[in-house]
Design an enzyme around this catalytic site. Structure first.
Site, PDB file in Angstrom:
ATOM      1  N   PRO A   5       0.829  -1.212   0.000  1.00  0.00           N
ATOM      2  CA  PRO A   5       0.000   0.000   0.000  1.00  0.00           C
ATOM      3  C   PRO A   5       0.861   1.260   0.000  1.00  0.00           C
ATOM      4  O   PRO A   5       1.914   1.325   0.646  1.00  0.00           O
ATOM      5  CB  PRO A   5      -0.790  -0.128   1.316  1.00  0.00           C
ATOM      6  N   HIS A   6       0.410   2.299  -0.707  1.00  0.00           N
ATOM      7  CA  HIS A   6       1.122   3.566  -0.772  1.00  0.00           C
ATOM      8  C   HIS A   6       0.180   4.628  -1.313  1.00  0.00           C
ATOM      9  O   HIS A   6      -0.888   4.324  -1.841  1.00  0.00           O
ATOM     10  CB  HIS A   6       2.360   3.459  -1.649  1.00  0.00           C
ATOM     11  N   ALA A   7       0.573   5.879  -1.184  1.00  0.00           N
ATOM     12  CA  ALA A   7      -0.181   6.997  -1.742  1.00  0.00           C
ATOM     13  C   ALA A   7       0.827   8.044  -2.228  1.00  0.00           C
ATOM     14  O   ALA A   7       2.043   7.821  -2.167  1.00  0.00           O
ATOM     15  CB  ALA A   7      -1.129   7.581  -0.701  1.00  0.00           C
TER      16      ALA A   7
END
Length: 605
Positions: free
Chosen positions: A519-521
């Site tokens: 997960p990342h943004a």
């Protein structure tokens, strides 16, 4: 070396399948297992297995291979399907270096000289106004000879289907049938189709719909030029070559006549980018044709395009190849694609792709531009969908530095300053140097702080490793995995929400392999400091699209480059199945840490 006679050759399994097909078609005996066992020179069990294998091969072509008490082993069903199947068999036989020995093995009488059969096909060429390729000449001559040797016993017929002639020259085609297969009128439909679908060197006859076909081919060429930003200097010559290929290919595609292309390996390696563009450009032709074009047929288009580019001295093959990933939609990706093309005219850009298509194209490109973080071993640049001028300048600097293009910064700036000094007096040369550098390659205020790229084990420490039995939702899994970063003030709560929103909007693209998600943004979504955390679940949680995840690596990236070393090391870790299995089964903090250290050391050496 003495050449083996047919009776001395040891056939492999594939060759034995082909022998069974041809022998069944032309034998006038009531074939039993003993016949095949003696013909193939194999044991009873091997012969039984070969017959079972052949039955499956025939069934795949909608042909029944049965045993009849009256006629022995024979074909049953649609006559045209049987003929088409045998046409395919002959094509496969002629690909073998030992095709003469194989044909001699199954013929009831010695196979007539191939040269004599070739003369018949050449006579047909003159009659119908076409010139076939050498391979097609041989195929038509051997196939027509085989049809003449067939016996009625070979078939248990259904009603003979009527195949309309593909050409308007009905009378000419019938005359051609009388030359090639005078005694097998039932085989005329497949022979007509084989003539119309044969690869050509040239053709003198022009049918009414040929002008429309040529116009559609022209559209494909123009679309290829648009996509590749390359103009063909010899376009008319290319169009004529494509027409000679496409005209028979249309009949092959419509009637399911198979093509065996030996050039697949070239497209899969050296000409992958060219084939991607060709496949995109050919879509309009597929729409006109009303059906998809098999990849084996598309490859010929690719080879023609590549040959034409090579003949005009295009440097296409030598240019670095780049690709753009943008999950925001077609219009956004096309705009970004156009922007990057203008910024880097010396790069060759493939059409934009979705994240899910990355694995397919990644091995063949040099540079990847993406609006979302991804794991890759290639040169990677995170870009804004609508980059401002300052961001474009920074990207230019990063890409040039990464590719080690031409001369270095100091030499370039020194050269500019030297030119300025020729025509003016420079009082503050050092200041001028700094101003020019900032103008050409703008640096962010905290650029110095970001020069160091931490390793994987420096980001994922014991404080950011956690274990949990199970969670009820994938959203809960992301929230739980991100907690160490949140507690360390490396991300804000908004960053966690953004990671969840990204999955809802773009799908589970963060699931990079079975059981593993990253997960990342975006940095502006709440990344305060570079960091990574690790969560291992005892029981996997279900992400969208039925993807089970047990391991989560949460990434907080504050810019486009600082995290790349750790990300590269994580990529190596994820490619090691043994290490992944250890992580999935381990709740030992020290064991997890040792694995992280191992891949950090391997990458750093």
């Amino acid at each position: 070396m003495k050449k083996l006679t047919p009776s001395q050759v040891i056939w492999n399994e594939n060759e034995r399948i082909l022998i069974i097909a041809l022998y069944t078609a032309i034998s006038n005996e009531e074939l039993s297992l003993l016949h095949y066992q003696g013909l193939l020179r194999v044991s009873r069990n091997t012969a039984i297995q070969d017959l079972k294998s052949f039955k499956k091969v025939a069934a795949h072509a909608n042909v029944e291979f049965i045993y009849s008490r009256i006629k022995g082993y024979c074909f049953s069903g649609d006559s045209f399907a049987i003929h088409k199947f045998l046409y395919r068999v002959v094509r496969q036989v002629l690909k073998l270096s030992s095709y003469r020995e194989l044909l001699q093995e199954i013929c009831v009488n010695p196979l007539p000289a191939i040269e004599d059969d070739l003369e018949k096909v050449k006579k047909v060429e003159r009659l119908i106004g076409k010139r076939f390729t050498d391979d097609q000449l041989l195929l038509l001559s051997v196939f027509s000879n085989l049809l003449e040797q067939m016996v009625e016993k070979s078939f248990l017929h259904d009603e003979q289907p009527i195949l309309p002639p593909a050409s308007t020259q009905n009378r000419v085609l019938i005359d051609a049938m009388k030359i090639l297969v005078p005694n097998r009128k039932a085989a005329w439909p497949i022979v007509m189709l084989s003539l119309e679908s044969a690869n050509l060197l040239e053709a003198s006859n022009l049918e009414p719909n040929d002008s429309e076909m040529k116009e559609e081919i022209r559209k494909v060429v123009e679309e290829f030029e648009r996509l590749s930003c390359i103009k063909f200097q010899n376009r008319e010559v290319l169009l004529e070559k494509l027409y000679l290929h496409v005209k028979p290919a249309v009949y092959r595609i419509k009637h399911g006549v198979p093509v065996f292309n030996d050039l697949v390996h070239i497209v899969e390696s050296d000409k992958h980018a060219l084939h991607v563009l060709t496949s995109r450009a050919i879509q309009s032709f597929e729409k006109w044709l009303g059906t998809d074009i098999p990849d084996e047929e598309k490859i010929y288009w690719t080879i023609y395009f590549g040959s034409s580019l090579q003949s005009q001295g295009s440097d296409f093959e030598n240019r670095k190849q780049a690709i753009v990933i943008c999950p925001s939609g077609t219009s956004v990706s096309q705009m970004l694609h156009g922007t990057l093309q203008k910024m880097f005219p010396d790069l060759f850009f493939l059409p934009p792709i979705a994240i899910r298509d990355l694995k397919k194209h990644e091995p063949f490109v040099d540079i990847i531009f993406s609006t979302v973080p991804i794991l890759t071993e290639k040169m990677f640049y995170l870009v804004d969908p609508f980059p401002q001028q300052s961001e474009r300048n920074a990207l230019l600097h990063q890409v040039r530095t990464g590719m080690n293009r031409g001369i270095g910064h100091e030499f370039t700036l020194k050269g500019i300053v030297d030119i300025v000094k020729k025509f003016s007096t420079v009082h503050e040369e050092k200041q001028l140097h700094q101003e020019l550098e900032q103008l050409i390659w703008p640096k962010e205020k905290n650029d110095a702080r970001r020069e160091y790229q931490p390793m994987l084990n420096e980001l994922i420490t014991k404080d950011s490793i956690s274990f949990h039995d199970e969670v009820h939702t994938w959203e809960e899994a992301i929230q739980l995995a991100a907690q160490p970063l949140l507690k360390a003030n490396k991300i804000k709560e908004s960053y966690i929400n953004a990671m969840i929103d990204n999955v809802n909007e773009f799908g589970p693209y963060i699931v990079l392999m079975p059981g593993v998600a990253v997960p990342h943004a975006r940095p502006e979504d709440g990344a305060v400091e570079i960091g990574m955390s690790y969560l291992r679940l005892e029981k996997p949680v279900l992400f969208p699209k039925e993807k089970n995840v047990q391991l989560l690596f949460v990434l907080s990236a504050v810019d486009q480059t600082t995290h790349l070393k750790a990300l590269s090391q994580l990529t190596y870790l994820l490619s090691d199945e043994q290490s992944i299995e250890k992580l999935k089964s381990s709740t030992d903090m020290n064991e997890v840490n040792s694995i992280l250290i191992k891949f950090s050391e391997e990458e750093s050496t």
